[in-house]
Every structure is written in C-alpha cells, then in structure tokens.
Design a protein around this motif. Sequence first.
Motif, PDB file in Angstrom:
ATOM      1  N   ALA A 181      18.151 -51.015 -26.306  1.00 46.27           N
ATOM      2  CA  ALA A 181      17.703 -51.293 -27.274  1.00 46.27           C
ATOM      3  C   ALA A 181      18.564 -51.831 -28.909  1.00 46.27           C
ATOM      4  N   VAL A 182      19.535 -51.724 -28.468  1.00 41.42           N
ATOM      5  CA  VAL A 182      20.512 -51.808 -30.146  1.00 41.42           C
ATOM      6  C   VAL A 182      21.135 -53.496 -29.439  1.00 41.42           C
ATOM      7  N   CYS A 183      21.943 -53.090 -27.960  1.00 38.35           N
ATOM      8  CA  CYS A 183      22.789 -54.301 -27.734  1.00 38.35           C
ATOM      9  C   CYS A 183      22.744 -55.401 -26.642  1.00 38.35           C
ATOM     10  N   ARG A 184      21.110 -54.619 -26.355  1.00 31.15           N
ATOM     11  CA  ARG A 184      21.138 -56.115 -25.198  1.00 31.15           C
ATOM     12  C   ARG A 184      19.054 -56.070 -26.067  1.00 31.15           C
ATOM     13  N   PRO A 185      18.988 -56.855 -26.714  1.00 25.18           N
ATOM     14  CA  PRO A 185      17.543 -56.690 -27.606  1.00 25.18           C
ATOM     15  C   PRO A 185      16.356 -57.415 -27.180  1.00 25.18           C
ATOM     16  N   LEU A 186      17.012 -58.192 -26.463  1.00 29.25           N
ATOM     17  CA  LEU A 186      16.239 -59.567 -25.775  1.00 29.25           C
ATOM     18  C   LEU A 186      15.929 -59.623 -24.700  1.00 29.25           C
ATOM     19  N   HIS A 187      16.698 -58.327 -23.846  1.00 26.34           N
ATOM     20  CA  HIS A 187      16.404 -58.164 -22.292  1.00 26.34           C
ATOM     21  C   HIS A 187      16.253 -56.590 -21.984  1.00 26.34           C
ATOM     22  N   TYR A 188      15.489 -55.807 -23.213  1.00 21.81           N
ATOM     23  CA  TYR A 188      15.248 -54.480 -23.768  1.00 21.81           C
ATOM     24  C   TYR A 188      13.565 -54.444 -22.932  1.00 21.81           C
ATOM     25  N   THR A 189      13.510 -55.032 -22.663  1.00 23.95           N
ATOM     26  CA  THR A 189      11.670 -54.771 -22.571  1.00 23.95           C
ATOM     27  C   THR A 189      11.903 -55.306 -21.195  1.00 23.95           C
ATOM     28  N   THR A 190      12.465 -55.887 -20.212  1.00 22.17           N
ATOM     29  CA  THR A 190      12.732 -56.318 -18.977  1.00 22.17           C
ATOM     30  C   THR A 190      13.813 -55.522 -18.327  1.00 22.17           C
ATOM     31  N   ILE A 191      15.267 -54.940 -19.062  1.00 17.60           N
ATOM     32  CA  ILE A 191      15.811 -53.053 -18.501  1.00 17.60           C
ATOM     33  C   ILE A 191      14.856 -52.199 -18.415  1.00 17.60           C
ATOM     34  N   MET A 192      13.786 -52.030 -20.138  1.00 12.00           N
ATOM     35  CA  MET A 192      13.838 -50.573 -19.848  1.00 12.00           C
ATOM     36  C   MET A 192      12.028 -50.660 -19.426  1.00 12.00           C
ATOM     37  N   HIS A 193      11.640 -51.654 -18.199  1.00 15.66           N
ATOM     38  CA  HIS A 193      10.747 -50.931 -18.099  1.00 15.66           C
ATOM     39  C   HIS A 193       9.691 -50.221 -17.101  1.00 15.66           C
ATOM     40  N   PRO A 194       8.398 -50.312 -17.447  1.00 13.87           N
ATOM     41  CA  PRO A 194       8.359 -48.923 -16.953  1.00 13.87           C
ATOM     42  C   PRO A 194       8.277 -47.820 -15.916  1.00 13.87           C
ATOM     43  N   GLN A 195       8.738 -48.477 -14.160  1.00 11.16           N
ATOM     44  CA  GLN A 195       8.811 -47.892 -13.248  1.00 11.16           C
ATOM     45  C   GLN A 195      10.399 -47.194 -13.447  1.00 11.16           C
ATOM     46  N   LEU A 196      11.147 -48.018 -13.961  1.00  9.23           N
ATOM     47  CA  LEU A 196      12.311 -47.236 -14.482  1.00  9.23           C
ATOM     48  C   LEU A 196      12.455 -45.801 -15.333  1.00  9.23           C
ATOM     49  N   CYS A 197      11.722 -46.524 -15.966  1.00 13.78           N
ATOM     50  CA  CYS A 197      11.682 -44.812 -17.509  1.00 13.78           C
ATOM     51  C   CYS A 197      10.740 -44.104 -16.711  1.00 13.78           C
ATOM     52  N   HIS A 198       9.776 -44.445 -15.343  1.00 18.79           N
ATOM     53  CA  HIS A 198       9.359 -43.415 -14.956  1.00 18.79           C
ATOM     54  C   HIS A 198      10.613 -42.590 -13.710  1.00 18.79           C
TER      55      HIS A 198
END
Length: 311
Positions: A125-142
């Motif tokens: 969230a802090v270091c990659r804000p522009l790519h945050y939603t791409t990195i932390m997508h729902p599948q990875l979170c689960h």
Amino acid sequence: MGTFNSSSDRAFFLVGFSDWPHLELVFFVTISIFYSLTLFGNSSIIALSRLDLRLQTPMYFFLCHLSFLDLCYTTSTVPQLLINLHGLDRTISYERCVAQLLIFLALASTECVLLGVMAFDRYAAVCRPLHYTTIMHPQLCHTLAISSWVGGLVNSLTQTGLMMAMPLCGYRLNHFFCEMPIFLKLACEETKRTEAKMFVARTIVLVCPAALILGSYAHITRAVLKVKSTAGRRKAFGTCGSHILVVSLFYGSAIYTYLQPTHTYSESEGKFVALFYTIVTPMLNPLIYTLRNKDVKGALWKVLGRGTDSE
C-alpha cells in the motif's frame, strides 16, 4: 509422582495464580473486563467490515481474520483461567489439556504468520500505491489468509505430536493453561532432541514472519521519508505505527517464552508474560487499529445512524 502419557486417565492440576491468593480476586475482575472488551471490540470490527463497503479492502479483510483469530485465541485460555481463579476446579484432564495446547498453538502460530502477511499488505500500500490493487487482488488475499491458517495448524500438529511422544512425570502444571514450556519441564527423559526439533519449528513461525515485518517496515520507512507532505507522512506512519505496536507486544512476549532454553524458563515469570499475548494483545488490537482510523469511525457512525433512523 508417577509417569503417565496419552493412555493415562490422570488429570493435571493447574496451579494458576494460587501462589498469590490475595491477587486472585483482582485478576478475576481485571481479566473478566479485558475478556469482555476483547469479545466486544473484535466482534465489532468483524460486523463493521461486513456492513460497510468502505471497509471491504485487503487491509480490513486481513484485520477481520485477525479479529476472528483473537476471539478464538483468547477464548481457548481465558474461560479456563477464570474458572481457575474462582477456585471452582483447578484440574484438567489429559485429553482436554492436549486439545487446549493444540488449539492454542495453532491459533498463536496463525497469528504470527498473519501479522507478517499484514506487514506485506502495508508495504504494498505504501511502497507500491499505483500497483496496490493489482498486487493485493482478492485471489492472493484469500490464498495468504488460508496459508496463514494452514501454516499455524501444521506447526501446532508438529509440536503437539512431539510433546505427546514424551513420557511425563508429575501432574502439577505451574501455569494457568496448558502451554508447551511447562510440559517440557515435566518430561521424564532427556528433551534436547525434542527441543531442537521444536526450536526449528518455532524459529520458522516466529523469526521468519518477524524478518518479513522488519524488512517491510524498513522499506515503508524509507518510502515515507521521501514524502514531502507532512500530512502524508503523518498518515502513513500513523497507519503503520499501529501494526508495529501490535507486533512488538505480541512477538516480544512470545519470543521470550518460546525461544529460550527450557532450563532457563521461569514458570512464575512465564505466567505473567503469557498474560500479554493471551489477554492484553487481543484486547488492544481493535483499539490500536481503529482508534485514529477515520474509515472505521465513519462506518461506526453510519451503523449507529441507521439504528437511530430505524427507531
């Protein structure tokens, strides 16, 4: 005192805080209040995250898991402690003791891994804000959440299995719940090999997530220091500072208990240290994460407003 193992019908005697009888009433009242606050605070976070769309983000997804984990985690030990403090029954059967140990270790290990996952989320969230939603997508979170639970269970099964293979001498547990260091104190045989295996498992669960957390926050600190806006720095440090406080309380007390040799482990000190990671931290988590959080405050007022309107 005799030797017994899993085939024995004998029960353990939990000493608890009976060595300090003048403090038992104080402990009973204080711990009851802390436990009530833990149940209320963590249940509120789960409910708010379900009711408000603004809180349905990766950060609050993991926070919900942490809150549910803390509800189960503290419930695995506190009711037994309250019964013990009330003096109603200080005994616990071998089977119940092993079950408590298994559940407690699984939940504690899961929290260790989950706190590391939450640090990675804050790094993204802090270091990659522009790519945050791409990195932390729902599948990875689960996947990360499930991996935390599975990793905790595997660690617990490993250590509990090693403990059950040891013959135990005595039935007096100088603690308020069934915890691994106390069992090692009761072992009838040499435990160096068993301790070495357990140490490896504990290192993986404690040190690896801690290293991930330290690395994540090193990058976060460097990124925040580059922010020119004072308000932006304050917001970033405020969000991450709460996580650091939780980690310090939880890991500090857990490392003290589980990463020291059995012969240096103090049973009396261990009981008081255990209060931090079994009672204090689960109670503080909701406050630390939500005290200065505008999203949570907004969700709370929104829910209360709905309740008022409906009346």
